[in-house]
Motif scaffolding. Sequence first.
Motif, PDB file in Angstrom:
ATOM      1  N   PHE A 157      -8.708  -3.539   9.009  1.00  0.00           N
ATOM      2  CA  PHE A 157      -9.576  -3.071   7.968  1.00  0.00           C
ATOM      3  C   PHE A 157     -11.141  -3.062   7.975  1.00  0.00           C
ATOM      4  O   PHE A 157     -11.886  -2.161   7.636  1.00  0.00           O
ATOM      5  CB  PHE A 157      -8.984  -4.108   6.562  1.00  0.00           C
ATOM      6  CG  PHE A 157      -9.635  -3.325   5.139  1.00  0.00           C
ATOM      7  CD1 PHE A 157      -8.930  -2.448   4.789  1.00  0.00           C
ATOM      8  CD2 PHE A 157     -10.691  -3.730   4.688  1.00  0.00           C
ATOM      9  CE1 PHE A 157      -9.562  -1.901   3.386  1.00  0.00           C
ATOM     10  CE2 PHE A 157     -11.264  -3.406   3.666  1.00  0.00           C
ATOM     11  CZ  PHE A 157     -10.490  -2.291   3.066  1.00  0.00           C
TER      12      PHE A 157
ATOM     13  N   HIS B  79     -14.844  -0.039   6.092  1.00  0.00           N
ATOM     14  CA  HIS B  79     -14.479   0.356   4.870  1.00  0.00           C
ATOM     15  C   HIS B  79     -15.747   0.152   3.704  1.00  0.00           C
ATOM     16  O   HIS B  79     -16.452  -1.043   3.932  1.00  0.00           O
ATOM     17  CB  HIS B  79     -13.441  -0.464   4.150  1.00  0.00           C
ATOM     18  CG  HIS B  79     -12.101   0.352   4.717  1.00  0.00           C
ATOM     19  ND1 HIS B  79     -11.502  -0.374   5.888  1.00  0.00           N
ATOM     20  CD2 HIS B  79     -11.429   1.324   4.326  1.00  0.00           C
ATOM     21  CE1 HIS B  79     -10.344   0.520   6.054  1.00  0.00           C
ATOM     22  NE2 HIS B  79     -10.246   1.501   5.234  1.00  0.00           N
ATOM     23  N   SER B  80     -15.915   0.856   2.790  1.00  0.00           N
ATOM     24  CA  SER B  80     -16.927   0.585   1.996  1.00  0.00           C
ATOM     25  C   SER B  80     -16.729  -0.093   0.738  1.00  0.00           C
ATOM     26  O   SER B  80     -15.529  -0.783   0.702  1.00  0.00           O
ATOM     27  CB  SER B  80     -17.293   2.103   1.309  1.00  0.00           C
ATOM     28  OG  SER B  80     -16.077   2.406   0.438  1.00  0.00           O
TER      29      SER B  80
ATOM     30  N   MET C 252      -8.779  -1.576  -2.713  1.00  0.00           N
ATOM     31  CA  MET C 252      -7.632  -2.412  -2.197  1.00  0.00           C
ATOM     32  C   MET C 252      -7.205  -3.559  -2.893  1.00  0.00           C
ATOM     33  O   MET C 252      -5.924  -3.963  -3.142  1.00  0.00           O
ATOM     34  CB  MET C 252      -8.408  -2.919  -0.766  1.00  0.00           C
ATOM     35  CG  MET C 252      -7.069  -3.598  -0.130  1.00  0.00           C
ATOM     36  SD  MET C 252      -7.772  -4.119   1.684  1.00  0.00           S
ATOM     37  CE  MET C 252      -8.591  -5.755   1.113  1.00  0.00           C
TER      38      MET C 252
ATOM     39  N   TYR D 256      -0.345   4.035  -1.813  1.00  0.00           N
ATOM     40  CA  TYR D 256      -1.421   4.564  -1.530  1.00  0.00           C
ATOM     41  C   TYR D 256      -1.779   5.342   0.027  1.00  0.00           C
ATOM     42  O   TYR D 256      -2.488   6.138   0.202  1.00  0.00           O
ATOM     43  CB  TYR D 256      -2.732   3.406  -1.300  1.00  0.00           C
ATOM     44  CG  TYR D 256      -4.082   3.936  -1.095  1.00  0.00           C
ATOM     45  CD1 TYR D 256      -4.677   4.534  -2.085  1.00  0.00           C
ATOM     46  CD2 TYR D 256      -4.829   3.498   0.080  1.00  0.00           C
ATOM     47  CE1 TYR D 256      -6.144   4.997  -1.869  1.00  0.00           C
ATOM     48  CE2 TYR D 256      -6.088   3.955   0.151  1.00  0.00           C
ATOM     49  CZ  TYR D 256      -6.829   4.627  -0.718  1.00  0.00           C
ATOM     50  OH  TYR D 256      -8.157   4.969  -0.373  1.00  0.00           O
TER      51      TYR D 256
ATOM     52  N   VAL E  48       0.797  -1.106  -0.176  1.00  0.00           N
ATOM     53  CA  VAL E  48       0.000  -0.137   0.060  1.00  0.00           C
ATOM     54  C   VAL E  48       0.992   1.299  -0.071  1.00  0.00           C
ATOM     55  O   VAL E  48       0.250   2.369   0.305  1.00  0.00           O
ATOM     56  CB  VAL E  48      -1.083  -0.067   1.310  1.00  0.00           C
ATOM     57  CG1 VAL E  48      -2.110  -0.991   0.968  1.00  0.00           C
ATOM     58  CG2 VAL E  48      -0.277  -0.020   2.565  1.00  0.00           C
TER      59      VAL E  48
ATOM     60  N   HIS F  95      -4.605   7.486   1.233  1.00  0.00           N
ATOM     61  CA  HIS F  95      -5.597   7.052   2.548  1.00  0.00           C
ATOM     62  C   HIS F  95      -6.608   8.085   3.106  1.00  0.00           C
ATOM     63  O   HIS F  95      -5.984   9.012   3.572  1.00  0.00           O
ATOM     64  CB  HIS F  95      -5.108   6.162   3.176  1.00  0.00           C
ATOM     65  CG  HIS F  95      -5.932   5.427   3.913  1.00  0.00           C
ATOM     66  ND1 HIS F  95      -5.883   5.152   5.225  1.00  0.00           N
ATOM     67  CD2 HIS F  95      -6.827   4.468   3.641  1.00  0.00           C
ATOM     68  CE1 HIS F  95      -6.823   4.710   5.771  1.00  0.00           C
ATOM     69  NE2 HIS F  95      -7.320   4.105   4.955  1.00  0.00           N
ATOM     70  N   PRO F  96      -8.038   8.189   2.852  1.00  0.00           N
ATOM     71  CA  PRO F  96      -8.764   9.062   3.480  1.00  0.00           C
ATOM     72  C   PRO F  96      -8.496   8.928   5.128  1.00  0.00           C
ATOM     73  O   PRO F  96      -8.866   9.732   5.876  1.00  0.00           O
ATOM     74  CB  PRO F  96     -10.105   8.576   2.992  1.00  0.00           C
ATOM     75  CG  PRO F  96     -10.012   7.685   1.781  1.00  0.00           C
ATOM     76  CD  PRO F  96      -8.712   7.102   2.017  1.00  0.00           C
ATOM     77  N   GLY F  97      -8.210   7.516   5.511  1.00  0.00           N
ATOM     78  CA  GLY F  97      -8.197   7.454   6.920  1.00  0.00           C
ATOM     79  C   GLY F  97      -6.804   7.926   7.620  1.00  0.00           C
ATOM     80  O   GLY F  97      -6.605   7.657   8.756  1.00  0.00           O
TER      81      GLY F  97
HETATM   82  C1  HEM Z   1      -5.061  -1.116   0.725  1.00  0.00           C
HETATM   83  C2  HEM Z   1      -5.759  -0.978   1.843  1.00  0.00           C
HETATM   84  C3  HEM Z   1      -6.726   0.156   2.272  1.00  0.00           C
HETATM   85  C4  HEM Z   1      -7.492   0.942   1.128  1.00  0.00           C
HETATM   86  C5  HEM Z   1      -7.795   0.903  -0.226  1.00  0.00           C
HETATM   87  C6  HEM Z   1      -8.275   1.966   2.124  1.00  0.00           C
HETATM   88  C7  HEM Z   1      -9.197   2.629   1.324  1.00  0.00           C
HETATM   89  C8  HEM Z   1     -10.003   3.631   2.343  1.00  0.00           C
HETATM   90  C9  HEM Z   1     -11.055   4.444   1.641  1.00  0.00           C
HETATM   91  C10 HEM Z   1     -11.502   4.613   0.167  1.00  0.00           C
HETATM   92  C11 HEM Z   1     -11.659   5.333   2.809  1.00  0.00           C
HETATM   93  C12 HEM Z   1     -12.896   6.214   2.840  1.00  0.00           C
HETATM   94  C13 HEM Z   1     -13.975   5.743   3.310  1.00  0.00           C
HETATM   95  C14 HEM Z   1     -14.791   4.527   2.620  1.00  0.00           C
HETATM   96  O1  HEM Z   1     -14.791   4.552   1.412  1.00  0.00           O
HETATM   97  O2  HEM Z   1     -14.914   3.296   3.086  1.00  0.00           O
HETATM   98  C15 HEM Z   1     -11.050   4.589   3.775  1.00  0.00           C
HETATM   99  C16 HEM Z   1     -11.277   5.185   5.268  1.00  0.00           C
HETATM  100  C17 HEM Z   1     -10.494   4.762   6.345  1.00  0.00           C
HETATM  101  N1  HEM Z   1      -9.628   3.719   6.450  1.00  0.00           N
HETATM  102 FE1  HEM Z   1      -8.680   2.654   4.916  1.00  0.00          FE
HETATM  103  N2  HEM Z   1      -8.023   1.734   3.264  1.00  0.00           N
HETATM  104  C18 HEM Z   1      -6.977   0.803   3.432  1.00  0.00           C
HETATM  105  C19 HEM Z   1      -6.433   0.171   4.529  1.00  0.00           C
HETATM  106  C20 HEM Z   1      -6.562   0.534   6.060  1.00  0.00           C
HETATM  107  C21 HEM Z   1      -6.012  -0.021   7.024  1.00  0.00           C
HETATM  108  C22 HEM Z   1      -5.310  -1.053   7.155  1.00  0.00           C
HETATM  109  C23 HEM Z   1      -6.687   0.646   8.001  1.00  0.00           C
HETATM  110  C24 HEM Z   1      -6.164   0.272   9.401  1.00  0.00           C
HETATM  111  C25 HEM Z   1      -6.954   0.558  10.545  1.00  0.00           C
HETATM  112  C26 HEM Z   1      -7.619   1.837   7.528  1.00  0.00           C
HETATM  113  C27 HEM Z   1      -8.202   2.558   8.343  1.00  0.00           C
HETATM  114  C28 HEM Z   1      -9.326   3.523   7.802  1.00  0.00           C
HETATM  115  C29 HEM Z   1     -10.032   4.388   8.517  1.00  0.00           C
HETATM  116  C30 HEM Z   1     -10.071   4.206  10.202  1.00  0.00           C
HETATM  117  C31 HEM Z   1     -10.869   5.005   7.808  1.00  0.00           C
HETATM  118  C32 HEM Z   1     -12.114   6.128   8.294  1.00  0.00           C
HETATM  119  C33 HEM Z   1     -11.797   7.471   7.912  1.00  0.00           C
HETATM  120  C34 HEM Z   1     -12.636   8.316   8.139  1.00  0.00           C
HETATM  121  O3  HEM Z   1     -13.913   8.027   8.235  1.00  0.00           O
HETATM  122  O4  HEM Z   1     -12.312   9.557   8.595  1.00  0.00           O
HETATM  123  N3  HEM Z   1      -7.563   1.533   6.225  1.00  0.00           N
HETATM  124  N4  HEM Z   1     -10.019   3.694   3.645  1.00  0.00           N
END
Ligand code: HEM
Length: 112
Positions: free
Chosen positions: A37, A42-43, A50, A14, A11, A18-20
């Motif tokens: 995850f 996640h949506s 991903m 990315y 990643v 990453h929005p988070g």
């Molecule tokens: C390749 C891996 C990942 C991708 C492609 C990804 C993608 C995204 C996307 C597109 C969002 C925006 C909300 C949505 O569409 O659901 C998001 C939000 C978020 N992601 Fe990931 N994510 C990845 C990995 C992770 C990992 C490993 C964590 C670990 C905890 C994480 C934590 C979060 C959090 C906490 C949010 C919420 C942010 C908010 O609501 O302000 N993500 N992610």
Amino acid sequence: MNSAQHLVYDVTSYLDEHPGGDDVVLASTGKDATDDFEDAGHSKSAKELMQNFCIGELDTSSPIIPELEISSKKETTDYSQKLMDLTKQYWAVPVAVVGISVVVGFLYLRRK
Ligand code: HEM
């Protein structure tokens, strides 16, 4: 790299997008990030996105558990070895203090 369902993801590219935030993703590197995850709720589009970062599958046929057992055995011997060293050090301190006191006392008495 994160793995979900034994898939490995790179990643790096990315992280900035990453929005988070990059910190949450970095906290999940090198381990099974499935729960992290899923917990983030996640949506569907996020899950699809991903898949673009999948670089391979984790080789679960490798003897991961025996290797872990061997390394943990090494750790225990290292730990007991460290304890032995510490004990030696703790013994050396009072022995040195008593030795120095005896020498100083002896010299003091001889001067009189
Ligand atoms: C390749 C891996 C990942 C991708 C492609 C990804 C993608 C995204 C996307 C597109 C969002 C925006 C909300 C949505 O569409 O659901 C998001 C939000 C978020 N992601 Fe990931 N994510 C990845 C990995 C992770 C990992 C490993 C964590 C670990 C905890 C994480 C934590 C979060 C959090 C906490 C949010 C919420 C942010 C908010 O609501 O302000 N993500 N992610």
